[in-house]
Design a protein around this motif. Structure first.
Motif, short mmCIF file in Angstrom:
data_model
loop_
_atom_site.label_atom_id
_atom_site.label_comp_id
_atom_site.label_asym_id
_atom_site.label_seq_id
_atom_site.Cartn_x
_atom_site.Cartn_y
_atom_site.Cartn_z
N GLN A 59 -33.71 -89.08 -58.04
CA GLN A 59 -33.99 -90.08 -59.07
C GLN A 59 -35.49 -90.29 -59.18
O GLN A 59 -36.23 -90.06 -58.24
N ALA A 60 -35.91 -90.74 -60.35
CA ALA A 60 -37.28 -91.21 -60.50
C ALA A 60 -37.30 -92.63 -59.95
O ALA A 60 -37.24 -93.61 -60.68
N VAL A 61 -37.35 -92.74 -58.65
CA VAL A 61 -37.18 -94.04 -57.99
C VAL A 61 -38.30 -94.98 -58.40
O VAL A 61 -39.47 -94.69 -58.22
N GLY A 62 -37.93 -96.11 -58.96
CA GLY A 62 -38.91 -97.10 -59.36
C GLY A 62 -39.86 -96.63 -60.45
O GLY A 62 -40.91 -97.22 -60.66
N GLY A 63 -39.51 -95.54 -61.14
CA GLY A 63 -40.35 -95.05 -62.22
C GLY A 63 -41.63 -94.37 -61.75
O GLY A 63 -42.62 -94.34 -62.48
N ILE A 64 -41.61 -93.83 -60.52
CA ILE A 64 -42.82 -93.17 -60.02
C ILE A 64 -42.67 -91.66 -60.05
O ILE A 64 -41.57 -91.12 -60.16
N THR A 65 -43.80 -90.98 -59.97
CA THR A 65 -43.85 -89.54 -59.84
C THR A 65 -44.78 -89.21 -58.67
O THR A 65 -45.72 -89.96 -58.39
N ILE A 66 -44.51 -88.13 -57.99
CA ILE A 66 -45.32 -87.70 -56.86
C ILE A 66 -45.74 -86.26 -57.11
O ILE A 66 -44.89 -85.37 -57.26
N ASP A 67 -47.05 -86.01 -57.17
CA ASP A 67 -47.50 -84.67 -57.52
C ASP A 67 -47.58 -83.78 -56.28
O ASP A 67 -47.20 -84.16 -55.17
N ALA A 68 -48.07 -82.56 -56.48
CA ALA A 68 -48.07 -81.57 -55.41
C ALA A 68 -48.95 -81.98 -54.23
O ALA A 68 -48.78 -81.47 -53.12
N ASP A 69 -49.89 -82.88 -54.45
CA ASP A 69 -50.76 -83.36 -53.37
C ASP A 69 -50.24 -84.66 -52.75
O ASP A 69 -50.92 -85.26 -51.93
N GLY A 70 -49.04 -85.07 -53.18
CA GLY A 70 -48.46 -86.29 -52.63
C GLY A 70 -49.01 -87.56 -53.24
O GLY A 70 -48.84 -88.65 -52.69
N ILE A 71 -49.67 -87.46 -54.40
CA ILE A 71 -50.27 -88.64 -55.04
C ILE A 71 -49.24 -89.33 -55.94
O ILE A 71 -48.60 -88.69 -56.78
N ILE A 72 -49.08 -90.63 -55.75
CA ILE A 72 -48.11 -91.43 -56.51
C ILE A 72 -48.74 -91.90 -57.81
O ILE A 72 -49.88 -92.38 -57.83
N ARG A 73 -48.00 -91.76 -58.89
CA ARG A 73 -48.44 -92.25 -60.19
C ARG A 73 -47.25 -92.84 -60.93
O ARG A 73 -46.10 -92.62 -60.55
N ASN A 74 -47.53 -93.56 -62.00
CA ASN A 74 -46.48 -94.07 -62.86
C ASN A 74 -45.89 -92.94 -63.69
O ASN A 74 -46.64 -92.09 -64.21
N LEU A 75 -44.59 -92.94 -63.85
CA LEU A 75 -43.95 -91.98 -64.72
C LEU A 75 -43.95 -92.53 -66.14
O LEU A 75 -43.62 -93.70 -66.37
N GLU A 76 -44.33 -91.70 -67.10
CA GLU A 76 -44.43 -92.15 -68.48
C GLU A 76 -43.05 -92.51 -69.04
O GLU A 76 -42.04 -91.90 -68.67
N PRO A 77 -42.99 -93.50 -69.93
CA PRO A 77 -41.69 -93.92 -70.49
C PRO A 77 -40.90 -92.78 -71.11
O PRO A 77 -39.69 -92.71 -70.95
N ARG A 78 -41.58 -91.87 -71.81
CA ARG A 78 -40.87 -90.76 -72.44
C ARG A 78 -40.22 -89.86 -71.40
O ARG A 78 -39.11 -89.37 -71.60
N ALA A 79 -40.91 -89.66 -70.27
CA ALA A 79 -40.34 -88.84 -69.21
C ALA A 79 -39.10 -89.50 -68.62
O ALA A 79 -38.13 -88.82 -68.27
N LEU A 80 -39.10 -90.83 -68.51
CA LEU A 80 -37.93 -91.54 -68.02
C LEU A 80 -36.76 -91.40 -68.99
O LEU A 80 -35.60 -91.24 -68.57
N GLU A 81 -37.05 -91.46 -70.28
CA GLU A 81 -35.98 -91.29 -71.27
C GLU A 81 -35.38 -89.88 -71.18
O GLU A 81 -34.15 -89.72 -71.27
N GLU A 82 -36.24 -88.89 -71.01
CA GLU A 82 -35.75 -87.52 -70.88
C GLU A 82 -34.91 -87.36 -69.61
O GLU A 82 -33.90 -86.65 -69.61
N LEU A 83 -35.33 -88.01 -68.54
CA LEU A 83 -34.57 -87.96 -67.30
C LEU A 83 -33.19 -88.55 -67.50
O LEU A 83 -32.19 -87.98 -67.05
N ALA A 84 -33.11 -89.70 -68.16
CA ALA A 84 -31.82 -90.34 -68.40
C ALA A 84 -30.89 -89.42 -69.17
O ALA A 84 -29.70 -89.29 -68.84
N GLU A 85 -31.41 -88.76 -70.20
CA GLU A 85 -30.57 -87.86 -70.99
C GLU A 85 -30.11 -86.67 -70.18
O GLU A 85 -28.94 -86.25 -70.27
N LYS A 86 -31.00 -86.10 -69.36
CA LYS A 86 -30.61 -84.96 -68.53
C LYS A 86 -29.52 -85.35 -67.54
O LYS A 86 -28.59 -84.59 -67.28
#
Length: 465
Positions: free
Chosen positions: A50-77
């Motif tokens: 899951q996109a837990v709490g709406g976060i994303t973690i990149d290849a270096d382990g850096i936490i960022r906010n997941l964009e709203p559109r990406a969350l919508e795409e996740l829900a549909e998938k």
């Protein structure tokens, strides 16, 4: 003297091409080589990823906010991936019972057949929480019981109970808790997001050289560079687990709400910054963290029925000082504003968890850890004659692997209140599940509830009402 106030916290938009979002992990999880992928390529049809709490973690382990559109795409998938698969219970059930023995049998069958674990098994039959643990030596079983429901996927991809809107318990979180519980005896389970000692020293040097606020935005950028990325620490559970993602995401969200970088959505819970008065005399670095509380666990005289009650998450604060040598915890003057904000967060925690499911997911993980500690401390599986080995053996059952959270970028913003710099750059989640299994209270009628629950068990299937 110039009146100054700075709020420093971690926040950024998703920019990196290398970012491996938790949504992508829905479709591509790397399992340990050689292990049968019983959880499937997507963590058992995507229930674990899951996109837990709406976060994303990149290849270096850096936490960022997941964009709203990406969350919508996740829900549909997720809706597409789970279409037609049985999820949760068959409607709302106030007292759903789940056979751990039959759960293990379903997992073993999937392993032996080279198939994925059934989707409804991955949600523990739609359990929202665990209120009871029943020991059944006659059937060599442990039965978990609590409210259950059918599952729905919300607009941001969370897997929730259809009626209450609470996240469902996840089998993989329970397995992580069972595997980690013995090692958690010493330090509990926790995460923390803190600035590095070097960053604090650099920030201290910068603040000592500042003479005016003629260009505050330029100064904030210099402060971001001086403090540098904040460090994420996870303890008591594997850092690459979904369980760890929940701890970190809940901490991240709490800090953002406290520092006014996003609204709580609740009228009764303003940000910490909004509560600071003009004549501010509080701490330089207030630290907020979440801890768990439970009422004493109840048991029947035979210790075959156990009941968990009084669960809640509370917010606590600690006053910190920014000194040349770094973060000095526990040495700051009392911050009555920070204490009041923590009281409000504790008071409104359940309402906040309804709006932001990651806080309810945190409560779920605490529940599962307490149950794991109860099973281990009282040797309930041995009393039942149930072999938990198939769940505990990673060579038999490999869990989904997640990107390890390591750092959070710093973003600074400020308002003019008080007469000193005020920073907020630390916080965490911590709890000791072993603390809640000591000193259980004896309650006679729990034996009757156990008898009724076990008598209703069907000939087939792993859950019933």
């Amino acid at each position: 003297m110039i009146v100054r106030m700075l709020a420093v916290l971690s926040e950024s938009l998703l920019r990196s091409d290398r970012a491996v979002t938790l949504g992508r992990l829905l479709l591509c999880l790397t399992l340990a080589s050689g292990a049968v992928p019983a959880f499937g390529q997507a963590g058992g049809a995507g229930l674990g990823a899951q996109a837990v709490g709406g976060i994303t973690i990149d290849a270096d382990g850096i936490i960022r906010n997941l964009e709203p559109r990406a969350l919508e795409e996740l829900a549909e998938k997720r809706r597409q991936a789970l279409a037609g698969k049985p999820l949760g219970a068959a409607g709302r059930r106030e007292f759903q019972k789940v056979s751990l023995r039959r759960i293990i049998a379903a997992i073993q069958n999937a392993v032996e057949q080279g198939e994925q674990v059934p989707a409804d098994v991955l949600t523990l039959g739609g359990l929202e929480r665990i209120d009871f643990v029943f020991v059944d030596p006659d059937a060599r079983d442990l039965v978990l019981a609590g409210p259950g429901d059918a599952a729905v996927i919300d607009a941001t991809g969370n897997l929730l109970a259809a009626g209450s809107g609470r996240p469902l318990l996840l089998l993989e979180d329970f397995i992580v808790a069972l595997r980690a519980i013995d090692a958690a005896r010493m330090g509990g389970m926790q995460c923390s997001i803190d600035p590095s000692p070097q960053g604090l020293a650099q920030l201290q040097a910068l603040l000592g050289s500042v003479g005016s606020l003629n260009n505050p935005q330029a100064l904030y950028r210099r402060m971001e560079q001086a403090l540098g990325p904040q460090q994420v620490t996870v303890g008591g559970v594997p850092a690459d687990s979904h369980f760890a993602q929940v701890l970190v995401a809940a901490d991240y969200r709490m800090k953002r709400i406290g520092m006014g970088l996003e609204p709580s959505g609740l009228p009764g819970l303003p940000s910490y910054l909004a509560m600071v008065p003009a004549s501010f005399g509080g701490s330089v670095l207030p630290r907020f963290w979440l801890e768990a509380r439970y009422d004493p666990i109840a048991r029947d005289p035979d210790e075959l029925a156990w009941k968990l009650t009084g669960r809640k998450l509370v917010c606590l604060t600690e006053s910190d000082l920014l000194a040349r040598e770094g973060l000095q915890r526990g040495g700051g003057r009392a911050d009555t504003v920070a204490k009041r904000w923590c009281e409000l967060l504790t008071k409104h925690y359940n309402d906040l968890a309804t709006r932001q499911p990651v806080f309810a997911e945190l409560a779920n993980c605490v529940d599962l850890a307490v149950v794991a500690a109860l099973i281990d401390s009282r040797q309930l599986a041995a009393r039942a004659g149930l072999d938990l080995g198939p769940l505990l053996d990673d060579a038999n059952l490999s869990l989904p692997v997640y990107a390890i959270p390591r750092q959070v970028p710093t973003v600074a913003s400020g308002i003019k209140k008080g007469n000193r710099w005020v920073l907020s750059a630390s916080g965490g989640v911590q709890f000791q599940p072993w603390a809640f299994v000591d000193g259980p209270l004896e309650v006679a009628d729990l034996g009757q509830q156990r008898s009724h629950a076990l008598a209703a068990r069907p000939q087939t299937g792993f859950c019933w009402q």
